[in-house]
Design a protein around this motif. Structure first.
Motif, PDB file in Angstrom:
ATOM      1  N   ALA A 114       0.820  -1.219   0.000  1.00  0.00           N
ATOM      2  CA  ALA A 114       0.000   0.000   0.000  1.00  0.00           C
ATOM      3  C   ALA A 114       0.848   1.261   0.000  1.00  0.00           C
ATOM      4  N   LYS A 115       2.169   1.120  -0.080  1.00  0.00           N
ATOM      5  CA  LYS A 115       3.039   2.291  -0.060  1.00  0.00           C
ATOM      6  C   LYS A 115       2.710   3.184  -1.263  1.00  0.00           C
ATOM      7  N   SER A 161      -2.470   4.106   3.331  1.00  0.00           N
ATOM      8  CA  SER A 161      -1.094   3.613   3.313  1.00  0.00           C
ATOM      9  C   SER A 161      -0.555   3.354   4.716  1.00  0.00           C
ATOM     10  N   ALA A 213      -5.667  -0.201   4.495  1.00  0.00           N
ATOM     11  CA  ALA A 213      -4.675  -0.613   3.498  1.00  0.00           C
ATOM     12  C   ALA A 213      -5.047  -1.958   2.891  1.00  0.00           C
TER      13      ALA A 213
END
Length: 117
Positions: free
Chosen positions: A21-22, A29, A35
């Motif tokens: 989820a970066k 995130s 996420a």
């Protein structure tokens, strides 16, 4: 015997999702539940996009073949019919590359397709 807690495994699972989820905006995130939902949606879109890319590329090859065949005085549909009857087993991707990078070779394929009609 102490009870088995899920510390390491759970942290590794959470970190894997958070790493995927970066770059997402906001809590999507940073918060695991948000996420997880965002990553699952992203994976669904990735799957469908991989299928859609194949359709888009095929349409592009067909447009290129139509343009190249018309330069040789033949429509796309007649060209495809001709190479089928001539027994030329080249797919649209290869024919498209041939039309771009080797126009004389493509002209010979068109001539063979025209002769087979």
């Amino acid at each position: 015997m102490p009870r088995a807690k899920r510390g390491f495994k759970a942290r590794r699972r959470r970190n894997r999702i958070l790493k995927a989820a970066k770059g997402f905006r906001g809590g999507r995130s940073r918060m695991f539940r948000r996420a997880l939902e965002a990553v699952h949606h992203a994976w669904m879109h990735m799957y469908t996009s991989r299928k859609g890319l194949k359709r888009v590329m095929r349409r592009l090859w067909i447009v290129r073949l139509n343009a190249a065949a018309r330069l040789s005085g033949m429509s796309y549909s007649r060209f495809i019919e001709g190479i089928g009857k001539a027994g030329i087993a080249l797919d649209r991707k290869v024919l498209s590359d041939l039309a771009i990078f080797d126009p004389t070779g493509f002209g010979q394929v068109v001539a063979a397709a025209r002769a087979a009609l």
